[in-house]
Design a protein around this motif. Structure first.
Motif, PDB file in Angstrom:
ATOM      1  N   HIS A   1       0.884  -1.175   0.000  1.00 38.25           N
ATOM      2  CA  HIS A   1       0.000   0.000   0.000  1.00 38.25           C
ATOM      3  C   HIS A   1       0.915   1.217   0.000  1.00 38.25           C
ATOM      4  O   HIS A   1       1.745   1.370   0.900  1.00 38.25           O
TER       5      HIS A   1
ATOM      6  N   SER B   1      -2.833   0.044  -4.036  1.00 37.12           N
ATOM      7  CA  SER B   1      -2.581  -1.197  -3.304  1.00 37.12           C
ATOM      8  C   SER B   1      -2.417  -2.309  -4.329  1.00 37.12           C
ATOM      9  O   SER B   1      -3.203  -2.408  -5.278  1.00 37.12           O
TER      10      SER B   1
ATOM     11  N   ASP C   1      -1.400  -0.740   6.033  1.00 35.17           N
ATOM     12  CA  ASP C   1      -2.759  -1.087   5.627  1.00 35.17           C
ATOM     13  C   ASP C   1      -3.413   0.075   4.896  1.00 35.17           C
ATOM     14  O   ASP C   1      -2.909   1.194   4.890  1.00 35.17           O
ATOM     15  N   LYS C   2      -4.559  -0.204   4.284  1.00 34.46           N
ATOM     16  CA  LYS C   2      -5.269   0.803   3.499  1.00 34.46           C
ATOM     17  C   LYS C   2      -5.770   1.979   4.330  1.00 34.46           C
ATOM     18  O   LYS C   2      -5.806   3.105   3.851  1.00 34.46           O
TER      19      LYS C   2
ATOM     20  N   LEU D   1      -3.051   4.380   4.735  1.00 34.83           N
ATOM     21  CA  LEU D   1      -2.765   4.915   3.403  1.00 34.83           C
ATOM     22  C   LEU D   1      -3.752   6.022   3.042  1.00 34.83           C
ATOM     23  O   LEU D   1      -3.352   7.113   2.627  1.00 34.83           O
TER      24      LEU D   1
END
Length: 92
Positions: A10, A29, A66-67, A70
């Protein structure tokens, strides 16, 4: 419905038009860092078609676990970019 697999990487990126210096900041991602991704915005797609993919460069600015982290960073980056651009004098 099966759950989507989590992506391995990511990152926040910057894609720059090497001809005019304009750039696009976004997030991506992926499981493959060499997937050829430059961005997905309409204006960016138009520019790539106009100037040719060879005239664009992607830089990975920052990686995240992790998203969620991000997307939070993307929001911060866009806010900073907006205020920097807003403070620049208009060209005549």
């Amino acid at each position: 419905m099966p759950r989507r697999e989590k992506k391995k990487f990511h990152f926040l990126y910057k894609t720059t038009n090497l001809i005019n210096g304009k750039f696009y900041i976004g997030v991506h991602s992926t499981d493959n860092l060499n997937d050829g991704y430059l961005g997905s915005g309409k204006i960016l797609r138009y520019s790539i078609n106009k100037y040719g993919i060879e005239n664009f460069k992607i830089e990975r600015l920052e990686f995240f676990e992790d998203k969620g982290k991000l997307f939070e960073r993307e929001k911060d980056s866009l806010t900073i970019s907006f205020y920097l651009l807003k403070s620049l004098p208009l060209s005549s």
